[in-house]
Design a protein around this motif. Sequence first.
Motif, PDB file in Angstrom:
ATOM      1  N   THR A 153      -9.240  -1.093   5.622  1.00 52.79           N
ATOM      2  CA  THR A 153      -9.878  -2.312   5.121  1.00 52.79           C
ATOM      3  C   THR A 153     -10.905  -2.836   6.109  1.00 52.79           C
ATOM      4  N   TYR A 154     -10.672  -2.616   7.416  1.00 54.76           N
ATOM      5  CA  TYR A 154     -11.658  -3.053   8.401  1.00 54.76           C
ATOM      6  C   TYR A 154     -12.881  -2.148   8.376  1.00 54.76           C
ATOM      7  N   TYR A 155     -12.666  -0.843   8.171  1.00 59.60           N
ATOM      8  CA  TYR A 155     -13.787   0.094   8.153  1.00 59.60           C
ATOM      9  C   TYR A 155     -14.600  -0.038   6.871  1.00 59.60           C
ATOM     10  N   GLU A 156     -13.894  -0.202   5.755  1.00 51.80           N
ATOM     11  CA  GLU A 156     -14.549  -0.285   4.445  1.00 51.80           C
ATOM     12  C   GLU A 156     -13.914  -1.428   3.660  1.00 51.80           C
ATOM     13  N   PRO A 157     -14.428  -2.661   3.781  1.00 52.04           N
ATOM     14  CA  PRO A 157     -13.791  -3.824   3.156  1.00 52.04           C
ATOM     15  C   PRO A 157     -13.646  -3.730   1.642  1.00 52.04           C
ATOM     16  N   GLY A 158     -14.425  -2.904   0.985  1.00 50.18           N
ATOM     17  CA  GLY A 158     -14.318  -2.764  -0.467  1.00 50.18           C
ATOM     18  C   GLY A 158     -13.026  -2.125  -0.922  1.00 50.18           C
ATOM     19  N   LEU A 159     -12.281  -1.503   0.010  1.00 51.05           N
ATOM     20  CA  LEU A 159     -11.017  -0.846  -0.350  1.00 51.05           C
ATOM     21  C   LEU A 159      -9.845  -1.818  -0.359  1.00 51.05           C
ATOM     22  N   ARG A 160     -10.060  -3.033   0.100  1.00 53.41           N
ATOM     23  CA  ARG A 160      -8.950  -3.987   0.221  1.00 53.41           C
ATOM     24  C   ARG A 160      -8.219  -4.254  -1.095  1.00 53.41           C
ATOM     25  N   PRO A 161      -8.909  -4.496  -2.226  1.00 55.28           N
ATOM     26  CA  PRO A 161      -8.168  -4.765  -3.464  1.00 55.28           C
ATOM     27  C   PRO A 161      -7.252  -3.619  -3.896  1.00 55.28           C
ATOM     28  N   VAL A 162      -7.711  -2.378  -3.705  1.00 56.57           N
ATOM     29  CA  VAL A 162      -6.893  -1.225  -4.096  1.00 56.57           C
ATOM     30  C   VAL A 162      -5.646  -1.139  -3.224  1.00 56.57           C
ATOM     31  N   LEU A 163      -5.832  -1.303  -1.912  1.00 53.80           N
ATOM     32  CA  LEU A 163      -4.686  -1.222  -0.995  1.00 53.80           C
ATOM     33  C   LEU A 163      -3.747  -2.408  -1.174  1.00 53.80           C
ATOM     34  N   LYS A 164      -4.310  -3.572  -1.438  1.00 47.25           N
ATOM     35  CA  LYS A 164      -3.477  -4.760  -1.638  1.00 47.25           C
ATOM     36  C   LYS A 164      -2.637  -4.614  -2.902  1.00 47.25           C
ATOM     37  N   HIS A 165      -3.257  -4.069  -3.965  1.00 43.62           N
ATOM     38  CA  HIS A 165      -2.524  -3.871  -5.215  1.00 43.62           C
ATOM     39  C   HIS A 165      -1.397  -2.856  -5.028  1.00 43.62           C
ATOM     40  N   GLY A 166      -1.615  -1.859  -4.186  1.00 43.22           N
ATOM     41  CA  GLY A 166      -0.575  -0.858  -3.932  1.00 43.22           C
ATOM     42  C   GLY A 166       0.504  -1.330  -2.982  1.00 43.22           C
ATOM     43  N   GLY A 167       0.318  -2.499  -2.347  1.00 38.26           N
ATOM     44  CA  GLY A 167       1.324  -3.035  -1.432  1.00 38.26           C
ATOM     45  C   GLY A 167       1.262  -2.439  -0.039  1.00 38.26           C
ATOM     46  N   PHE A 168       0.141  -1.820   0.318  1.00 38.93           N
ATOM     47  CA  PHE A 168       0.044  -1.168   1.625  1.00 38.93           C
ATOM     48  C   PHE A 168      -0.304  -2.136   2.740  1.00 38.93           C
ATOM     49  N   LEU A 169      -0.808  -3.307   2.412  1.00 43.71           N
ATOM     50  CA  LEU A 169      -1.215  -4.261   3.445  1.00 43.71           C
ATOM     51  C   LEU A 169      -0.120  -5.263   3.780  1.00 43.71           C
ATOM     52  N   THR A 170       0.947  -5.258   3.014  1.00 48.75           N
ATOM     53  CA  THR A 170       2.040  -6.203   3.252  1.00 48.75           C
ATOM     54  C   THR A 170       2.982  -5.648   4.309  1.00 48.75           C
ATOM     55  N   ARG A 171       3.254  -6.442   5.326  1.00 47.50           N
ATOM     56  CA  ARG A 171       4.187  -6.035   6.367  1.00 47.50           C
ATOM     57  C   ARG A 171       5.594  -6.142   5.818  1.00 47.50           C
ATOM     58  N   ASP A 172       6.315  -5.024   5.787  1.00 47.62           N
ATOM     59  CA  ASP A 172       7.687  -5.024   5.290  1.00 47.62           C
ATOM     60  C   ASP A 172       8.564  -5.718   6.325  1.00 47.62           C
ATOM     61  N   SER A 173       9.065  -6.894   5.991  1.00 50.04           N
ATOM     62  CA  SER A 173       9.741  -7.740   6.980  1.00 50.04           C
ATOM     63  C   SER A 173      11.221  -7.412   7.130  1.00 50.04           C
ATOM     64  N   ARG A 174      11.701  -6.384   6.454  1.00 51.64           N
ATOM     65  CA  ARG A 174      13.129  -6.061   6.569  1.00 51.64           C
ATOM     66  C   ARG A 174      13.424  -5.423   7.927  1.00 51.64           C
ATOM     67  N   VAL A 175      14.276  -6.068   8.674  1.00 54.54           N
ATOM     68  CA  VAL A 175      14.699  -5.533   9.973  1.00 54.54           C
ATOM     69  C   VAL A 175      16.215  -5.559  10.027  1.00 54.54           C
ATOM     70  N   VAL A 176      16.766  -4.906  11.039  1.00 60.37           N
ATOM     71  CA  VAL A 176      18.220  -4.823  11.173  1.00 60.37           C
ATOM     72  C   VAL A 176      18.783  -6.219  11.433  1.00 60.37           C
ATOM     73  N   GLU A 177      19.817  -6.566  10.715  1.00 64.69           N
ATOM     74  CA  GLU A 177      20.454  -7.875  10.874  1.00 64.69           C
ATOM     75  C   GLU A 177      21.269  -7.894  12.159  1.00 64.69           C
ATOM     76  N   ARG A 178      21.258  -9.007  12.854  1.00 66.62           N
ATOM     77  CA  ARG A 178      21.948  -9.090  14.148  1.00 66.62           C
ATOM     78  C   ARG A 178      23.459  -9.116  13.963  1.00 66.62           C
ATOM     79  N   LYS A 179      24.144  -8.648  15.001  1.00 65.61           N
ATOM     80  CA  LYS A 179      25.605  -8.687  15.014  1.00 65.61           C
ATOM     81  C   LYS A 179      26.060 -10.110  15.304  1.00 65.61           C
ATOM     82  N   LYS A 180      27.141 -10.524  14.610  1.00 66.61           N
ATOM     83  CA  LYS A 180      27.697 -11.847  14.835  1.00 66.61           C
ATOM     84  C   LYS A 180      29.017 -11.719  15.587  1.00 66.61           C
TER      85      LYS A 180
END
Length: 195
Positions: A153-180
């Motif tokens: 997207t930085y190299y070719e800004p016109g590709l942003r809508p395609v990548l955004k629609h595919g979910g490639f720009l979203t940071r997957d926030s799932r991480v390992v849950e801490r031990k209690k």
Amino acid sequence: MSDDDAPDKAGQPGAQPGGARGAQTFQGLGSLRQAMAATTRPAATPTTASPAALAAAPIDVQPKRDELGRSYATGKRKNAVARVWIKPGQGKIEVNGRDSPVYFARPVLRMLLNQPFVVTDRLGQFDVWCTVIGGGLSGQAGAVRHGISKALTYYEPGLRPVLKHGGFLTRDSRVVERKKYGKHKARRRPQYSKR
């Protein structure tokens, strides 16, 4: 006979207000088209006269490239962080100084790396050089994919809508849950004992 007269009466002067509205709508659309054509003609002549007006695009839409023609982005997934540089090339992907088939031996992980290029029809057109730390191989592959998508997207800004629609720009926030405390793992409780 009244049924036969009803359609004839619709075409009679008593029903002309509806017909007049239809005629006015056509006239309105015609005048609208003429007005739009009149406004676009003067706008077309200044742009041809001054190409600087086209270059005055918003700053955030301009490509972000360094002096070597590369775009840089950071990708993250789980505990892995990838620094990714892309530039036009033959499609070579180098991860931590090794080729991607050597570093990511599983075909599924290599498929993850190529997904942004496949979606944007840029497969084999960019060389990728990246360093990735933390996490396991799966998280690292996801981090590199995220970084490649952002760098595209930085190299070719016109590709942003395609990548955004595919979910490639979203940071997957799932991480390992801490031990209690009081539990064996994040949610695993000690075995219940009745007596």
